[in-house]
Design an enzyme around this catalytic site. Structure first.
Site, PDB file in Angstrom:
ATOM      1  CE  LYS A  54       2.229   4.454   1.607  1.00  0.00           C
ATOM      2  NZ  LYS A  54       2.532   3.239   0.830  1.00  0.00           N
TER       3      LYS A  54
ATOM      4  CB  SER B 289      -4.572   5.685   5.124  1.00  0.00           C
ATOM      5  OG  SER B 289      -5.109   6.363   4.010  1.00  0.00           O
TER       6      SER B 289
END
Length: 330
Positions: A58, A315
């Protein structure tokens, strides 16, 4: 105020984002596992975004978006809504760019993620995810405080930034046959599709989401965005109720497929990462690998990935230690 992002991002935007992130984001390592390669009969390349700044991919999208603020926007500051990883990414990016940040987080968000968001310097406002609308709260606060709203996934600059993870992987490991990507709101998958279309157009890109939060899979089948009620899954980063107006068309037009995995499959993936690769991965971060394992058909002997070169984006790795220990012990 919302940062303009009315047009779909392109591969060129991903390349520009990579240049903007140079020296700011980590170029995360790509790791292998001989044990799992033997089990699946494929060559596996794990892109370790759990080792990214703030512990997840992110940071890429957040910094890319905030770095394009005007002077007036920087003075007003940034506002976002997030359960954790985007919150931390916005908070750190704002600190690096010397601007105020406010994050709207569910009151039951992971303690470690909320604490880290505050430690990076952001103000946190909480809400009840079952009775209140986080987007409505965020829009009102942004208007009242003159801040610029940057959503977690449905934003061109955010999508372009997220795509740099796949860009790096494909630069380091060209000629992938498959790429598995975790899927919540679709920012990482959309950006990955942009990179893959340009660098490896033959590569089949597959999104993986929790079985109880399969809004994207339903959307693909229906041909339009499907919104679901508050999904229950241990993959807290993939609890988005719907794809966005930007992420949906990219995924609809370019994704090979969307598949799902159960929470139990995620727990088994966490154990693999801990026991065999010696890395900490959060449940959402394990989605892509759990999906690749399920897709391979190893349980029924099909071995659908036999002989293939497979990219897997891990991720994130942000998980409360107490919660993590319970996953491993169950």
């Amino acid at each position: 105020m919302t940062l303009p992002s009315l047009t779909l991002p392109t591969y060129e935007d991903v390349v520009t984002a990579a240049q903007r992130l140079s020296g700011k984001a980590h170029r995360t390592p790509v790791q292998r596992s001989a044990h799992m390669e033997e089990r699946l009969g494929a060559k596996l390349f794990f892109k370790c975004e759990n080792m990214q700044r703030t512990g997840a991919f992110k940071f890429r999208g957040a910094y890319n978006a905030l770095a394009q603020f005007s002077d007036a926007q920087r003075e007003g500051g940034v506002l976002t809504f997030s359960a954790g990883n985007h919150a931390q990414a916005i908070a750190l990016s704002a600190r690096l760019l010397d601007m105020p940040a406010l994050v709207v987080m569910p009151e039951d968000a992971a303690h470690s993620k909320m604490a880290a968001t505050r430690e990076y310097g952001a103000q946190v406002v909480t809400y009840n995810r079952h009775t209140e609308d986080r987007e409505a709260i965020s829009r009102q606060l942004a208007q009242e405080r003159g801040m610029t709203l940057v959503p977690p996934f449905d934003h061109a600059h955010v999508i372009a930034g997220q795509g740099t993870a796949a860009l790096e992987l494909l630069q380091e490991v060209p000629d992938l046959d498959y790429l598995f990507v975790s899927l919540g709101g679709g920012g990482l998958l959309s950006g990955s599709l942009l990179a893959a279309q340009a660098l490896a157009p033959h590569c089949k890109v597959i999104g993986v989401e929790p079985a109880t939060a399969n809004d994207a899979q339903q959307s693909l089948h229906a041909g339009h965005i499907v919104r679901i009620a508050h999904p229950q899954t241990i993959a807290d980063g993939a609890q988005a109720q719907a794809l966005g107006d930007l992420t949906f068309p990219i995924i609809r037009d370019h994704a090979e497929d969307i598949i799902t995995v159960s929470d139990q499959q995620l727990i088994e993936a966490l154990r693999f990462f801990a026991e065999r690769m010696k890395i900490v991965v959060e449940p959402t971060g394990a989605l892509a690998f759990a999906g690749a394992q399920a897709f391979s058909g190893e349980d029924d002997g099909a071995r659908l990935l036999q002989g293939e070169r497979v990219g897997i984006i891990i991720s994130g790795g942000n998980v409360d230690l107490a919660r993590y220990s319970r996953f491993l012990a169950d």
